[in-house]
Design a protein around this motif. Structure first.
Motif, PDB file in Angstrom:
ATOM      1  N   LEU A   1       0.830  -1.212   0.000  1.00  0.00           N
ATOM      2  CA  LEU A   1       0.000   0.000   0.000  1.00  0.00           C
ATOM      3  C   LEU A   1       0.860   1.257   0.000  1.00  0.00           C
ATOM      4  N   THR A   2       1.928   1.248   0.776  1.00  0.00           N
ATOM      5  CA  THR A   2       2.830   2.401   0.808  1.00  0.00           C
ATOM      6  C   THR A   2       3.474   2.613  -0.555  1.00  0.00           C
ATOM      7  N   GLY A   3       3.914   1.535  -1.185  1.00  0.00           N
ATOM      8  CA  GLY A   3       4.508   1.638  -2.519  1.00  0.00           C
ATOM      9  C   GLY A   3       3.521   2.172  -3.538  1.00  0.00           C
ATOM     10  N   MET A   4       2.275   1.681  -3.467  1.00  0.00           N
ATOM     11  CA  MET A   4       1.243   2.152  -4.381  1.00  0.00           C
ATOM     12  C   MET A   4       0.959   3.639  -4.158  1.00  0.00           C
ATOM     13  N   LEU A   5       0.857   4.041  -2.906  1.00  0.00           N
ATOM     14  CA  LEU A   5       0.612   5.463  -2.613  1.00  0.00           C
ATOM     15  C   LEU A   5       1.778   6.323  -3.103  1.00  0.00           C
ATOM     16  N   ASP A   6       3.010   5.872  -2.853  1.00  0.00           N
ATOM     17  CA  ASP A   6       4.191   6.632  -3.289  1.00  0.00           C
ATOM     18  C   ASP A   6       4.248   6.774  -4.802  1.00  0.00           C
ATOM     19  N   LYS A   7       3.752   5.779  -5.514  1.00  0.00           N
ATOM     20  CA  LYS A   7       3.766   5.806  -6.977  1.00  0.00           C
ATOM     21  C   LYS A   7       2.581   6.588  -7.540  1.00  0.00           C
ATOM     22  N   CYS A   8       1.379   6.279  -7.071  1.00  0.00           N
ATOM     23  CA  CYS A   8       0.164   6.806  -7.701  1.00  0.00           C
ATOM     24  C   CYS A   8      -0.236   8.203  -7.239  1.00  0.00           C
ATOM     25  N   PHE A   9      -0.048   8.511  -5.970  1.00  0.00           N
ATOM     26  CA  PHE A   9      -0.511   9.804  -5.473  1.00  0.00           C
ATOM     27  C   PHE A   9       0.174  10.974  -6.180  1.00  0.00           C
ATOM     28  N   PRO A  10       1.514  11.001  -6.230  1.00  0.00           N
ATOM     29  CA  PRO A  10       2.158  12.131  -6.912  1.00  0.00           C
ATOM     30  C   PRO A  10       1.841  12.173  -8.416  1.00  0.00           C
ATOM     31  N   GLN A  11       1.638  11.006  -9.003  1.00  0.00           N
ATOM     32  CA  GLN A  11       1.358  10.939 -10.434  1.00  0.00           C
ATOM     33  C   GLN A  11      -0.052  11.443 -10.745  1.00  0.00           C
ATOM     34  N   CYS A  12      -1.000  11.231  -9.835  1.00  0.00           N
ATOM     35  CA  CYS A  12      -2.406  11.478 -10.139  1.00  0.00           C
ATOM     36  C   CYS A  12      -3.017  12.719  -9.487  1.00  0.00           C
ATOM     37  N   VAL A  13      -2.488  13.125  -8.358  1.00  0.00           N
ATOM     38  CA  VAL A  13      -3.119  14.213  -7.609  1.00  0.00           C
ATOM     39  C   VAL A  13      -2.331  15.496  -7.807  1.00  0.00           C
ATOM     40  N   LYS A  14      -3.054  16.548  -8.127  1.00  0.00           N
ATOM     41  CA  LYS A  14      -2.428  17.841  -8.383  1.00  0.00           C
ATOM     42  C   LYS A  14      -1.789  18.389  -7.114  1.00  0.00           C
ATOM     43  N   ALA A  15      -0.817  19.276  -7.298  1.00  0.00           N
ATOM     44  CA  ALA A  15      -0.070  19.841  -6.170  1.00  0.00           C
ATOM     45  C   ALA A  15      -0.956  20.626  -5.206  1.00  0.00           C
ATOM     46  N   ASP A  16      -2.068  21.162  -5.675  1.00  0.00           N
ATOM     47  CA  ASP A  16      -2.926  21.969  -4.800  1.00  0.00           C
ATOM     48  C   ASP A  16      -4.000  21.128  -4.106  1.00  0.00           C
ATOM     49  N   PHE A  17      -3.708  19.842  -3.870  1.00  0.00           N
ATOM     50  CA  PHE A  17      -4.705  18.949  -3.282  1.00  0.00           C
ATOM     51  C   PHE A  17      -5.115  19.378  -1.880  1.00  0.00           C
ATOM     52  N   GLN A  18      -4.264  20.140  -1.167  1.00  0.00           N
ATOM     53  CA  GLN A  18      -4.610  20.530   0.197  1.00  0.00           C
ATOM     54  C   GLN A  18      -5.773  21.515   0.230  1.00  0.00           C
ATOM     55  N   SER A  19      -5.949  22.285  -0.839  1.00  0.00           N
ATOM     56  CA  SER A  19      -7.045  23.249  -0.847  1.00  0.00           C
ATOM     57  C   SER A  19      -8.362  22.592  -1.282  1.00  0.00           C
ATOM     58  N   ALA A  20      -8.286  21.447  -1.911  1.00  0.00           N
ATOM     59  CA  ALA A  20      -9.489  20.754  -2.373  1.00  0.00           C
ATOM     60  C   ALA A  20      -9.978  19.787  -1.297  1.00  0.00           C
ATOM     61  N   LYS A  21     -11.289  19.625  -1.222  1.00  0.00           N
ATOM     62  CA  LYS A  21     -11.861  18.708  -0.232  1.00  0.00           C
ATOM     63  C   LYS A  21     -12.053  17.316  -0.805  1.00  0.00           C
ATOM     64  N   GLU A  22     -12.105  17.198  -2.114  1.00  0.00           N
ATOM     65  CA  GLU A  22     -12.320  15.913  -2.768  1.00  0.00           C
ATOM     66  C   GLU A  22     -11.405  15.790  -3.972  1.00  0.00           C
ATOM     67  N   LEU A  23     -11.206  14.552  -4.389  1.00  0.00           N
ATOM     68  CA  LEU A  23     -10.476  14.317  -5.633  1.00  0.00           C
ATOM     69  C   LEU A  23     -11.378  14.692  -6.798  1.00  0.00           C
ATOM     70  N   THR A  24     -10.765  15.168  -7.864  1.00  0.00           N
ATOM     71  CA  THR A  24     -11.540  15.386  -9.087  1.00  0.00           C
ATOM     72  C   THR A  24     -11.829  14.027  -9.700  1.00  0.00           C
ATOM     73  N   SER A  25     -12.756  13.986 -10.632  1.00  0.00           N
ATOM     74  CA  SER A  25     -13.056  12.705 -11.287  1.00  0.00           C
ATOM     75  C   SER A  25     -11.848  12.197 -12.066  1.00  0.00           C
ATOM     76  N   ASP A  26     -11.070  13.106 -12.656  1.00  0.00           N
ATOM     77  CA  ASP A  26      -9.847  12.687 -13.363  1.00  0.00           C
ATOM     78  C   ASP A  26      -8.823  12.098 -12.390  1.00  0.00           C
ATOM     79  N   GLU A  27      -8.665  12.724 -11.225  1.00  0.00           N
ATOM     80  CA  GLU A  27      -7.724  12.220 -10.228  1.00  0.00           C
ATOM     81  C   GLU A  27      -8.171  10.848  -9.714  1.00  0.00           C
ATOM     82  N   ALA A  28      -9.456  10.708  -9.444  1.00  0.00           N
ATOM     83  CA  ALA A  28      -9.982   9.433  -8.949  1.00  0.00           C
ATOM     84  C   ALA A  28      -9.787   8.328  -9.996  1.00  0.00           C
TER      85      ALA A  28
END
Length: 97
Positions: free
Chosen positions: A31-58
């Motif tokens: 799970l840690t490896g998957m998060l380390d690989k997928c999160f930076p690849q899929c989630v935009k840098a401004d994720f802290q200001s958003a409350k939810e993932l976009t449909s593209d990110e999901a």
């Protein structure tokens, strides 16, 4: 005999607990490896200001995690078929007589 049976039960319980801890560690590492690989690849840098993932990110996380786990499953199956030990050494072949 009674103390031997008690010892045997304790050894089996320890072995089961050890196996469960190893499995939990493997799951956590995957799970840690998957998060380390997928999160930076899929989630935009401004994720802290958003409350939810976009449909593209999901969708990206869904596809990335599927690829990640499918790849690891295929590698595990290939290693099991080739009978390679966890240390990388080939398992000894049984001697036929």
């Amino acid at each position: 005999s009674n103390s031997f049976c008690t010892l045997l039960v304790c050894v089996r319980a320890f072995a089961m607990q050890h196996d469960q801890k190893q499995e939990a560690y493997r799951v956590e590492a995957q799970l840690t490896g998957m998060l380390d690989k997928c999160f930076p690849q899929c989630v935009k840098a401004d994720f802290q200001s958003a409350k939810e993932l976009t449909s593209d990110e999901a969708l990206c996380i869904d596809l990335c995690s599927w690829k990640y786990f499918s790849t690891h499953k295929a590698i595990g199956s290939a290693l099991a078929r080739s009978q390679v030990s966890p240390t990388g050494e080939p398992e000894p072949k049984p001697v036929r007589r």
